[in-house]
Design an enzyme around this catalytic site. Structure first.
Site, PDB file in Angstrom:
ATOM      1  CD  GLU A 148      -3.772  -4.913   0.332  1.00 52.20           C
ATOM      2  OE1 GLU A 148      -4.595  -5.720   0.798  1.00 52.20           O
ATOM      3  OE2 GLU A 148      -2.635  -4.758   0.801  1.00 52.20           O
ATOM      4  CB  THR A 191      -2.238  -6.032   4.125  1.00 47.48           C
ATOM      5  OG1 THR A 191      -3.420  -6.199   3.342  1.00 47.48           O
ATOM      6  CG2 THR A 191      -1.822  -4.593   4.125  1.00 47.48           C
ATOM      7  CB  SER A 249     -11.089 -14.203   0.494  1.00 50.63           C
ATOM      8  OG  SER A 249     -10.326 -14.068   1.669  1.00 50.63           O
TER       9      SER A 249
HETATM   10  S1  SF4 Z   1      -6.851  -8.343   6.557  1.00 49.95           S
HETATM   11 FE1  SF4 Z   1      -5.570  -6.784   7.546  1.00 49.95          FE
HETATM   12  S2  SF4 Z   1      -5.234  -5.236   5.973  1.00 49.95           S
HETATM   13 FE2  SF4 Z   1      -6.962  -6.499   5.287  1.00 49.95          FE
HETATM   14  S3  SF4 Z   1      -8.780  -5.451   6.030  1.00 49.95           S
HETATM   15 FE3  SF4 Z   1      -8.182  -6.905   7.612  1.00 49.95          FE
HETATM   16  S4  SF4 Z   1      -6.897  -5.753   9.053  1.00 49.95           S
HETATM   17 FE4  SF4 Z   1      -7.009  -4.597   7.126  1.00 49.95          FE
END
Ligand code: SF4
Length: 328
Positions: free
Chosen positions: A145, A183, A241
């Site tokens: 990300e 995020t 993760s």
């Molecule tokens: S953790 Fe949040 S930003 Fe990441 S895929 Fe899931 S909903 Fe999207």
């Protein structure tokens, strides 16, 4: 513990799959389901996926077992597959513009499963750069990300991970400066870094709304509450993760000296000695973890007499994202 009283499990709720992960996995499953064996000549697989669709080994293995081929980079995808129009899926974590550009140049049929909440941060970067800002991005170096977001404008996005990194930043007082973040970071972790940034650059702006996504926030809140009532916490999720690792840290902070938090990929990694003298085990899972893996942990614990199951529900989630445009 009183004789005859069963040992207890507290399941955090919400836990496991978020809307972004659900959507990304469904995208690959939809392609696999639609693929007919005769649609692709010879050895060509039904779908390629760039990087792990979500950061969970079990999910990736399951999709690979159904024929999906995972690659690290687009140049691993042969031309005959591109010419045959085999879909290439971008993972939930998003990609940088250079990857988008390569896909376009080679004429690939792209299914972009980037989570809409990650795409929002990409758009914020573009908007702030257009308006003349320098961006301090709080994220993990090397995480897909972060690579994708920084790639939007490497010369204007400054990635920081630890408080020490702030020392290397230099901006003109009063210049246009804003902070954004990955995020899946812990709310508390960003709070510390935000405080350091504000002290060094008092004029730095915060984004209009937090970039920490609803799923990350909700899972951390539930884990905190659950860990306060537990003597030991198990977080199910893979080591790569980000949000699973953060959940383990949040649980450990909440447990304090009372006990240990452990992260496991599945029940196969549990160790009997972790539960010596433990009466209550709290369990949660990262946003990329199928609930079957949590059930496996619950089943394993039942063999140690943890059979009284309760829930710590902090919020009801009903977020859903529609499938990527290429599949609608
Ligand atoms: S953790 Fe949040 S930003 Fe990441 S895929 Fe899931 S909903 Fe999207």
């Amino acid at each position: 513990m009183a004789v005859g009283v069963n040992k207890r499990i507290i399941l955090a709720d919400p836990r496991g799959f978020c809307a972004g992960v659900d959507r990304a996995i469904l995208a690959v499953r939809t392609i696999l389901k639609a693929a007919r064996p005769e649609s692709a000549p010879g050895h060509i697989p039904p779908v390629y996926v760039r990087r792990q669709i979500v950061h969970n080994r079990h999910v990736v293995d399951e999709l690979a077992g159904q024929g999906a081929v995972f690659v690290d980079e687009l140049d691993e995808i042969p031309d005959d597959a591109v010419q045959a129009g085999i879909p290439v899926v971008f993972s939930a974590h998003g990609v940088s513009p250079t990857v988008q550009e390569e896909a376009r140049r080679r004429g690939m049929y792209i299914v972009d499963a980037t989570c809409p909440l990650v795409s929002k941060v990409h758009r914020e970067v573009l908007r702030f750069v257009r308006d003349g800002y320098e961006i301090v991005y709080i994220g993990h170096r090397g995480h897909d990300e972060a690579i994708g977001v920084v790639g939007e404008s490497p010369e204007h996005v400054h990635l920081i991970e630890h408080e020490d990194d702030v020392d290397s930043l230099h901006f003109q007082p009063g210049s246009k400066l804003v902070m954004l973040s990955q995020t899946t970071l812990s709310v508390d972790e960003t709070a510390d870094l935000v405080a350091v940034l504000k002290q060094r650059f008092p004029w730095i702006e915060e984004p209009p709304s937090s970039d920490i996504c609803y799923a990350t926030q909700n899972r951390q809140t539930a884990v905190k509450a659950m860990a306060q009532r537990s003597d030991c916490v198990i977080i199910v999720g893979s080591a790569n993760s980000s949000n699973s690792v953060r959940l383990m840290e949040v649980a450990q902070e909440s447990l304090g000296e009372r006990g240990k938090a452990h992260r496991v990929d599945d029940a196969g990694e549990l160790k009997t000695e972790w539960f010596d003298g433990v009466d209550t085990v709290g369990i949660s899972s990262g946003a990329s973890v199928p609930d079957e893996l949590v059930s496996g942990v619950v089943d394993w614990l039942s063999t140690l007499d943890f059979t009284d199951i309760t829930y710590e529900e902090t919020v009801k989630e009903n977020m859903k994202f529609v499938l990527p445009a290429a599949l609608r």
